[in-house]
Design a protein around this motif. Structure first.
Motif, PDB file in Angstrom:
ATOM      1  N   UNK A  67       0.829  -1.209   0.000  1.00 15.20           N
ATOM      2  CA  UNK A  67       0.000   0.000   0.000  1.00 15.20           C
ATOM      3  C   UNK A  67       0.863   1.259   0.000  1.00 15.20           C
ATOM      4  N   UNK A  68       1.960   1.231   0.733  1.00 11.03           N
ATOM      5  CA  UNK A  68       2.834   2.396   0.785  1.00 11.03           C
ATOM      6  C   UNK A  68       3.464   2.680  -0.579  1.00 11.03           C
ATOM      7  N   UNK A  69       3.801   1.628  -1.312  1.00 16.45           N
ATOM      8  CA  UNK A  69       4.479   1.789  -2.605  1.00 16.45           C
ATOM      9  C   UNK A  69       3.492   2.080  -3.731  1.00 16.45           C
ATOM     10  N   UNK A  98      -0.026   2.642  -3.283  1.00 20.35           N
ATOM     11  CA  UNK A  98      -1.176   3.460  -2.922  1.00 20.35           C
ATOM     12  C   UNK A  98      -2.396   2.616  -2.616  1.00 20.35           C
ATOM     13  N   UNK A  99      -3.245   3.136  -1.746  1.00 25.02           N
ATOM     14  CA  UNK A  99      -4.434   2.388  -1.329  1.00 25.02           C
ATOM     15  C   UNK A  99      -5.386   2.105  -2.483  1.00 25.02           C
ATOM     16  N   UNK A 100      -5.545   3.065  -3.378  1.00 18.18           N
ATOM     17  CA  UNK A 100      -6.521   2.903  -4.458  1.00 18.18           C
ATOM     18  C   UNK A 100      -6.186   1.692  -5.321  1.00 18.18           C
ATOM     19  N   UNK A 101      -4.903   1.574  -5.698  1.00 18.25           N
ATOM     20  CA  UNK A 101      -4.511   0.437  -6.533  1.00 18.25           C
ATOM     21  C   UNK A 101      -4.709  -0.889  -5.800  1.00 18.25           C
ATOM     22  N   UNK A 102      -4.252  -0.973  -4.542  1.00 25.05           N
ATOM     23  CA  UNK A 102      -4.348  -2.226  -3.798  1.00 25.05           C
ATOM     24  C   UNK A 102      -5.805  -2.588  -3.548  1.00 25.05           C
ATOM     25  N   UNK A 103      -6.636  -1.585  -3.263  1.00 25.46           N
ATOM     26  CA  UNK A 103      -8.053  -1.858  -3.063  1.00 25.46           C
ATOM     27  C   UNK A 103      -8.684  -2.431  -4.324  1.00 25.46           C
ATOM     28  N   UNK A 127       5.047   4.756 -11.516  1.00 25.41           N
ATOM     29  CA  UNK A 127       4.283   5.464 -10.482  1.00 25.41           C
ATOM     30  C   UNK A 127       4.838   5.142  -9.098  1.00 25.41           C
ATOM     31  N   UNK A 128       5.157   3.859  -8.877  1.00 28.86           N
ATOM     32  CA  UNK A 128       5.717   3.466  -7.585  1.00 28.86           C
ATOM     33  C   UNK A 128       7.064   4.141  -7.336  1.00 28.86           C
ATOM     34  N   UNK A 129       7.877   4.271  -8.383  1.00 29.99           N
ATOM     35  CA  UNK A 129       9.187   4.910  -8.239  1.00 29.99           C
ATOM     36  C   UNK A 129       9.037   6.363  -7.801  1.00 29.99           C
ATOM     37  N   UNK A 130       8.015   7.036  -8.331  1.00 30.29           N
ATOM     38  CA  UNK A 130       7.770   8.418  -7.902  1.00 30.29           C
ATOM     39  C   UNK A 130       7.388   8.445  -6.430  1.00 30.29           C
ATOM     40  N   UNK A 131       6.543   7.490  -5.987  1.00 28.18           N
ATOM     41  CA  UNK A 131       6.168   7.425  -4.573  1.00 28.18           C
ATOM     42  C   UNK A 131       7.385   7.104  -3.702  1.00 28.18           C
ATOM     43  N   UNK A 132       8.343   6.376  -4.268  1.00 29.65           N
ATOM     44  CA  UNK A 132       9.554   6.019  -3.522  1.00 29.65           C
ATOM     45  C   UNK A 132      10.631   7.094  -3.593  1.00 29.65           C
TER      46      UNK A 132
END
Length: 338
Positions: free
Chosen positions: A227-229, A231-236, A294-299
């Motif tokens: 979820x941290x990597x 985001x909640x929306x994707x995992x949900x 997208x995950x790389x930007x969050x990281x």
């Protein structure tokens, strides 16, 4: 289910007295859940197991509740599956015990499917095992169920507790499991559709996923990191799309990829993102690449750093692969900026 759990846990199973290879004489008329719990502790002692997680179905769930209340130092976590804190009083169980002692188990075996499974589902081997159990051992287990009522002590259970109900279970209806979940501090409840009393047999994937989520710290931490990597929306969305067919794969991803690999502190998440982008480009997984841009930007990677990683892939993965990767990344970054 035990083989799947044994991938990450040491699994010990036991047969009730009079069932499988366990002698019926270990308990006798007037037996109690305390007697059966004592046998479990004796087994654990013989194997050198001081503290253990416990999962039990029906009568096994009653044993687990007793252990958690009266021997909390031995139980690290608890799963109560299709069970109850009471089994509707002594009378019906006394009558069943008398019937079995008098006539054996053949008659009860004829109604096993209706008591255990939803209409149209059966497992003939289990019914045969039921028919071939020792009547004395089975009757003594009935005595134990009839005398069991732990409702007043449920608040004393302090270990992490999962409660699992089969929504179509006539023997221990979901209301009985909700009663446990409401009384045990911090307990969680999972209700499984399309399952009766033996939900572990009828819906094994769903029960296994619930048990892994409860017992396996990697799975819990993995879901947090995922979820941290992403985001909640994707995992949900991923969880919503999960089916019995994909449940084991989703559990594998949470436990192994996110719960073990991404949580390893040897590399930072920024470094893991750079490695992951390179691997995805090398194998041409561009849909997955978009997700990980997208995950790389969050990281914490900047667009310039992502571009530098993709430029590196042009040297070692090939210009055509890098060309497709740049197109994918440019689209994603534009969407992110918008």
């Amino acid at each position: 289910m035990a083989p799947e759990l044994s991938v990450t846990h040491r699994v010990v199973r036991f047969d009730l007295p009079g069932h499988g290879g366990t002698p019926a004489g270990l308990i006798g008329p007037g037996a109690t859940i305390a007697d059966l719990a004592g046998l479990v502790l004796t087994l654990a002692d013989s194997l050198g197991i001081e503290r253990f997680a416990y999962a039990g179905v029906s009568l096994g769930g009653a044993i687990g509740q007793y252990l958690a209340v009266h021997h909390p130092e031995r139980v690290s976590s608890l799963a109560v599956i299709c069970s109850s804190a009471h089994f509707n009083g002594a009378k019906p169980w006394q009558e069943r015990a008398e019937l079995v002692r008098r006539e054996g188990l053949a008659g009860l075996a004829e109604t096993a499917d209706a008591r255990w499974f939803t209409p149209g589902f059966t497992v003939p081997e289990l019914v045969d095992d039921h028919r071939n159990a020792d009547p004395a051992g089975y009757a003594a287990c009935c005595d134990a169920l009839g005398a069991f009522d732990i409702r007043e002590d449920l608040h004393r259970i302090t270990v992490p507790t999962l409660v699992v109900a089969g929504r179509e279970d006539p023997a221990t209806p979901p209301a009985h499991l909700r009663e446990i979940a409401d009384a045990v501090p911090g307990a969680s409840l999972t209700e499984i559709s399309g399952a009766s009393h033996l939900a572990v047999v009828e819906r094994p994937e769903a029960v296994l996923a619930a048990l892994r989520g409860h017992f396996d710290g990697h799975a819990r931490r993995g879901m947090e990191v995922r979820r941290e990597v992403f985001g909640d929306a994707y995992v949900d969305r991923a969880q919503t799309r999960q089916t019995p067919f994909t449940a084991r794969f989703q559990d594998f991803i949470s436990r192994y990829a996110w719960g073990e690999i991404w949580t390893d502190p040897t590399l930072t998440r920024r470094e893991r993102s750079m490695i992951t982008l390179t691997a995805l480009v090398a194998h041409g997984h561009y849909d997955e690449l978009a997700l990980h841009v997208r995950a790389a930007r969050r990281n914490g990677l900047t667009p310039e750093e992502i571009g530098a990683v993709l430029l590196q892939t042009a040297v070692y993965c090939g210009v055509p692969a890098a060309n497709s990767a740049f197109a994918t990344a440019q689209r994603v970054l534009a969407e992110e900026e918008a």
